[in-house]
Design a protein around this motif. Sequence first.
Motif, PDB file in Angstrom:
ATOM      1  N   GLN A 150       0.826  -1.205   0.000  1.00  0.00           N
ATOM      2  CA  GLN A 150       0.000   0.000   0.000  1.00  0.00           C
ATOM      3  C   GLN A 150       0.862   1.257   0.000  1.00  0.00           C
ATOM      4  O   GLN A 150       0.565   2.230  -0.698  1.00  0.00           O
ATOM      5  N   TRP A 151       1.937   1.213   0.778  1.00  0.00           N
ATOM      6  CA  TRP A 151       2.864   2.348   0.857  1.00  0.00           C
ATOM      7  C   TRP A 151       3.495   2.618  -0.508  1.00  0.00           C
ATOM      8  O   TRP A 151       3.561   3.773  -0.963  1.00  0.00           O
ATOM      9  N   LEU A 152       3.943   1.551  -1.178  1.00  0.00           N
ATOM     10  CA  LEU A 152       4.551   1.712  -2.499  1.00  0.00           C
ATOM     11  C   LEU A 152       3.541   2.207  -3.530  1.00  0.00           C
ATOM     12  O   LEU A 152       3.843   3.098  -4.339  1.00  0.00           O
ATOM     13  N   GLU A 153       2.348   1.632  -3.506  1.00  0.00           N
ATOM     14  CA  GLU A 153       1.323   2.059  -4.460  1.00  0.00           C
ATOM     15  C   GLU A 153       0.968   3.534  -4.272  1.00  0.00           C
ATOM     16  O   GLU A 153       0.740   4.264  -5.238  1.00  0.00           O
ATOM     17  N   PHE A 164      -0.346  12.000 -14.948  1.00  0.00           N
ATOM     18  CA  PHE A 164      -0.806  10.733 -15.523  1.00  0.00           C
ATOM     19  C   PHE A 164      -2.046  10.299 -14.754  1.00  0.00           C
ATOM     20  O   PHE A 164      -2.105  10.431 -13.527  1.00  0.00           O
ATOM     21  N   GLU A 165      -3.041   9.768 -15.463  1.00  0.00           N
ATOM     22  CA  GLU A 165      -4.291   9.365 -14.845  1.00  0.00           C
ATOM     23  C   GLU A 165      -4.462   7.847 -14.921  1.00  0.00           C
ATOM     24  O   GLU A 165      -4.001   7.202 -15.868  1.00  0.00           O
ATOM     25  N   GLU A 166      -5.159   7.274 -13.947  1.00  0.00           N
ATOM     26  CA  GLU A 166      -5.283   5.822 -13.857  1.00  0.00           C
ATOM     27  C   GLU A 166      -6.289   5.258 -14.863  1.00  0.00           C
ATOM     28  O   GLU A 166      -7.338   5.845 -15.117  1.00  0.00           O
ATOM     29  N   ILE A 167      -5.935   4.109 -15.424  1.00  0.00           N
ATOM     30  CA  ILE A 167      -6.841   3.332 -16.265  1.00  0.00           C
ATOM     31  C   ILE A 167      -6.882   1.909 -15.724  1.00  0.00           C
ATOM     32  O   ILE A 167      -5.865   1.397 -15.248  1.00  0.00           O
ATOM     33  N   ARG A 168      -8.060   1.276 -15.761  1.00  0.00           N
ATOM     34  CA  ARG A 168      -8.208  -0.100 -15.296  1.00  0.00           C
ATOM     35  C   ARG A 168      -8.826  -0.925 -16.420  1.00  0.00           C
ATOM     36  O   ARG A 168      -9.933  -0.624 -16.855  1.00  0.00           O
ATOM     37  N   THR A 169      -8.091  -1.924 -16.876  1.00  0.00           N
ATOM     38  CA  THR A 169      -8.567  -2.790 -17.952  1.00  0.00           C
ATOM     39  C   THR A 169      -8.861  -4.184 -17.398  1.00  0.00           C
ATOM     40  O   THR A 169      -8.430  -4.521 -16.299  1.00  0.00           O
ATOM     41  N   GLY A 212      -1.923  -3.520 -11.444  1.00  0.00           N
ATOM     42  CA  GLY A 212      -2.777  -4.692 -11.407  1.00  0.00           C
ATOM     43  C   GLY A 212      -2.018  -5.986 -11.616  1.00  0.00           C
ATOM     44  O   GLY A 212      -0.854  -5.987 -12.020  1.00  0.00           O
ATOM     45  N   PRO A 213      -2.677  -7.117 -11.350  1.00  0.00           N
ATOM     46  CA  PRO A 213      -2.030  -8.424 -11.503  1.00  0.00           C
ATOM     47  C   PRO A 213      -1.862  -8.828 -12.960  1.00  0.00           C
ATOM     48  O   PRO A 213      -2.728  -8.560 -13.793  1.00  0.00           O
ATOM     49  N   MET A 214      -0.734  -9.447 -13.268  1.00  0.00           N
ATOM     50  CA  MET A 214      -0.425 -10.026 -14.576  1.00  0.00           C
ATOM     51  C   MET A 214      -0.083 -11.502 -14.363  1.00  0.00           C
ATOM     52  O   MET A 214       0.229 -11.924 -13.243  1.00  0.00           O
ATOM     53  N   PHE A 215      -0.104 -12.276 -15.458  1.00  0.00           N
ATOM     54  CA  PHE A 215       0.052 -13.724 -15.337  1.00  0.00           C
ATOM     55  C   PHE A 215       0.966 -14.253 -16.443  1.00  0.00           C
ATOM     56  O   PHE A 215       0.710 -14.027 -17.625  1.00  0.00           O
ATOM     57  N   ARG A 216       2.028 -14.954 -16.041  1.00  0.00           N
ATOM     58  CA  ARG A 216       2.923 -15.596 -17.002  1.00  0.00           C
ATOM     59  C   ARG A 216       3.360 -16.955 -16.459  1.00  0.00           C
ATOM     60  O   ARG A 216       3.772 -17.064 -15.302  1.00  0.00           O
ATOM     61  N   VAL A 264       2.279  -8.425  -9.718  1.00  0.00           N
ATOM     62  CA  VAL A 264       1.597  -7.135  -9.835  1.00  0.00           C
ATOM     63  C   VAL A 264       2.507  -6.156 -10.560  1.00  0.00           C
ATOM     64  O   VAL A 264       3.671  -5.981 -10.199  1.00  0.00           O
ATOM     65  N   GLN A 265       1.956  -5.561 -11.581  1.00  0.00           N
ATOM     66  CA  GLN A 265       2.731  -4.661 -12.431  1.00  0.00           C
ATOM     67  C   GLN A 265       2.173  -3.247 -12.334  1.00  0.00           C
ATOM     68  O   GLN A 265       0.964  -3.031 -12.340  1.00  0.00           O
ATOM     69  N   PHE A 266       3.082  -2.301 -12.229  1.00  0.00           N
ATOM     70  CA  PHE A 266       2.747  -0.889 -12.356  1.00  0.00           C
ATOM     71  C   PHE A 266       3.324  -0.403 -13.673  1.00  0.00           C
ATOM     72  O   PHE A 266       4.468  -0.721 -14.001  1.00  0.00           O
ATOM     73  N   GLY A 267       2.555   0.340 -14.439  1.00  0.00           N
ATOM     74  CA  GLY A 267       3.062   0.824 -15.717  1.00  0.00           C
ATOM     75  C   GLY A 267       2.451   2.153 -16.106  1.00  0.00           C
ATOM     76  O   GLY A 267       1.387   2.550 -15.591  1.00  0.00           O
ATOM     77  N   VAL A 268       3.121   2.856 -16.989  1.00  0.00           N
ATOM     78  CA  VAL A 268       2.593   4.105 -17.545  1.00  0.00           C
ATOM     79  C   VAL A 268       2.666   4.043 -19.062  1.00  0.00           C
ATOM     80  O   VAL A 268       3.526   3.368 -19.632  1.00  0.00           O
TER      81      VAL A 268
END
Length: 423
Positions: free
Chosen positions: A21-24, A36-41, A109-113, A126-130
């Motif tokens: 939570q602190w990092l986010e 930059f604004e948040e998008i959720r897909t 958000g979470p990613m899967f590989r 969990v990936q953060f990206g811009v």
Amino acid sequence: MKVQIPRGTQDILPGQAKIWQWLEEKMREVTNKYHFEEIRTPIFEHTEIFARGVGDTTDIVQKEMYSFQDRSGRDLTLRPEGTAAVVRSFVENKMYGDPNQPVKLFYIGPMFRYERPQSGRYRQFVQFGVEALGSQDPAIDAEVISLAMNIYREAGLKNVHLVINSLGDKESRAKHREALINHFRPRIGEFCEDCQNRLEKNPLRILDCKVDREHELMKTAPSILEYLNDESKVYFDKVCQYLTDLGIEYTIDSTLVRGLDYYNATTFEIMSSAPGFGAITTLCGGGRYNGLVEEFGGPETPGIGFALSIERLIAALEAEQVQPDIHNGLDFYVVALGERAKDYSVKLLSELRNNGFSADRDYTGRKMKAQLKSADRLHAKFVVIIGEDELDAGIVQLKNMETGEQKEIKLATFIEEIKQFAV
């Protein structure tokens, strides 16, 4: 039946979740400064989105995607990365028509590989990206890189460094592609099956091979920088100039190609040089992907972005022994003695919480001494003690857990009084 977590995943327990939570929150603060604004897909998309966007010659598409068919026979995939889905949304929602350009977005958000789990690398991560879409200005490249570097600075990391490269425009890449094919073809039989398959499809991917990275031909492969045309050289030089102006140190590495097919022009990675961090030092990667919007049916729109794994960031914090400034304690712990006091404590807790304080109480019927120990374990700043006698007298006892000082406060003015000093 033995119940256990699937391989390559992890439980984020309450104490650990506070670090996340602190990092986010740090990431949101930094992206807000850069507007930059948040998008959720969606967590899953049509498989074609990633096959076309990420590239059918990549390890992600060929080996690592979690794909399935739904009850109607549609091919779907749990998202392995964020850019393709964001670009799909950009096109589908016609964000290219927004008068405010470029469109500057971020996601968490979470990613899967499906890949071999190892330290800091999971099958669900969990990936953060811009993503910045709609500008061909080299200044936006420098801004995106600066944003990434600032996130690591804000998190408290010291041992990070930037590596950059240019993959050039379409013309430059075509010449480099031909040179790579000519370079590897005479001895391609010495390389792994993946590299042999990529020779004609996408020879640039050979440079990113983990199996044959020590092969002698890797060290003598033609550099993309030798094939940049004048326009690409000017652009890359401008990006480097802006980074210098921003005080961001960097190293140019002509072998840096990244693992996704959509990259072109500027590419970059941020590495950790912390002792004991591990063999995989990459924390973050990104670059330009001009042409990806058109691939998804949108108008010609340049784009640039990056993504980082929060798990890798936490591993880097641990390697550098960075302690996040996190308050884990309570403001108040209510010790209630007797049935009437316990009944009253329900209301008192609600009043404390409604006035902005964190508060809790015992729910297991423990004695006063055990309750005080619980308050200490929970790092409560203050303990509110109320029993039958206090309730009859209309008072509570307030104990400062740091100093041990205890004072009497009237119930009628309790909230007003604590607001003056319980901060």
